[in-house]
Design a protein around this motif. Structure first.
Motif, PDB file in Angstrom:
ATOM      1  N   HIS A 101       0.860  -1.173   0.000  1.00  0.00           N
ATOM      2  CA  HIS A 101       0.000   0.000   0.000  1.00  0.00           C
ATOM      3  C   HIS A 101       0.902   1.229   0.000  1.00  0.00           C
ATOM      4  CE1 HIS A 101      -4.145   1.284   0.174  1.00  0.00           C
ATOM      5  NE2 HIS A 101      -3.788   2.274   0.980  1.00  0.00           N
ATOM      6  N   LEU A 144      -4.795   3.226   4.220  1.00  0.00           N
ATOM      7  CA  LEU A 144      -5.100   1.824   4.462  1.00  0.00           C
ATOM      8  C   LEU A 144      -6.214   1.658   5.496  1.00  0.00           C
ATOM      9  CD1 LEU A 144      -4.534  -1.179   4.009  1.00  0.00           C
ATOM     10  CD2 LEU A 144      -2.688  -1.006   5.705  1.00  0.00           C
ATOM     11  N   THR A 169      -3.401  -5.140   4.233  1.00  0.00           N
ATOM     12  CA  THR A 169      -3.255  -4.884   2.799  1.00  0.00           C
ATOM     13  C   THR A 169      -3.606  -6.121   1.989  1.00  0.00           C
ATOM     14  OG1 THR A 169      -1.536  -3.238   3.227  1.00  0.00           O
ATOM     15  CG2 THR A 169      -1.676  -4.091   0.995  1.00  0.00           C
TER      16      THR A 169
END
Length: 213
Positions: A101, A144, A169
């Motif tokens: 991410h 995230l 993730t």
């Protein structure tokens, strides 16, 4: 590294390694080092292996980084060196494709740390944040934690530790693959398609994905 026409592009997008670094700062070119690596290995959409290790950068980290990551100087005192950990991690990733991410950040540190030990990797990177920006345009933002909440993905509330972030993730990555299946009938997209999504304009993404069905 040149990735044009890379052979790993045709590999399934659900068989990847999702990784996350915690670091002493933002830029390896300014002397920052990795202090923790976490990764999960996905095969056919299932987590089959994990990697987590603190690493001693060879100098004290700032109070801000201690507070931000929850990693203290005391925790790093007895940790193995970055070089030792990255030797192990190089073996772990093998020839897998890689996901992170905000991948440009993690790729910079992976490249820098591996260069120090004269290692390389043959897989490619994809960025879950850039892909999420195209697929989830209604999300409040594309951090995230925000995306995990937006997609109602279960988590333990721990952020900014490498394994926890890589696990989240990975969950987000699998959710995106499921949405591509549900919304566009893309049942087994390859890694190259996921990379290409990140390069489309937001206005064009639906048309692009409908053409891939």
């Amino acid at each position: 590294m040149s990735y044009s026409n890379h052979p790993t592009l045709s590999r399934p997008a659900d068989t990847v390694i999702v990784l996350d670094f915690e670091t002493t700062g933002l830029s390896p070119t300014q002397g920052d080092r990795a202090i923790e690596i976490g990764a999960v290995m996905l095969k056919d959409g299932k987590v089959i292996e994990r990697f987590q290790q603190l690493m001693n950068p060879g100098f004290r980290i700032s109070g801000f980084i201690e507070s931000y990551t929850g990693i203290s100087n005391a925790m790093l005192t007895d940790a193995p060196s970055c070089e030792e950990v990255m030797e192990q991690f190089s073996d772990f990733i093998g020839d897998y494709n890689l996901v992170a991410h905000n991948a440009s950040f993690d790729q910079r540190f992976l490249d820098a740390e591996l260069k120090r030990i004269n290692c390389d990797y043959s897989g490619q990177f994809a960025c879950s944040m850039l892909i999420a920006r195209r697929l989830y345009q209604a999300a409040p933002n594309h951090k995230l934690g925000s995306l995990i909440n937006y997609k109602n993905i279960q988590h333990d509330g721990v952020f900014h530790r490498a394994l926890a972030d890589s696990e989240m993730t990975a969950s987000l990555w699998l959710a995106m693959l499921e949405d591509l299946n549900q919304d566009y009938q893309l049942q087994s997209p390859n890694f190259g398609l996921l990379q290409s999504i990140a390069k489309q304009s937001k206005a064009n993404i639906n048309q692009y994905l409908n053409r891939q069905s």
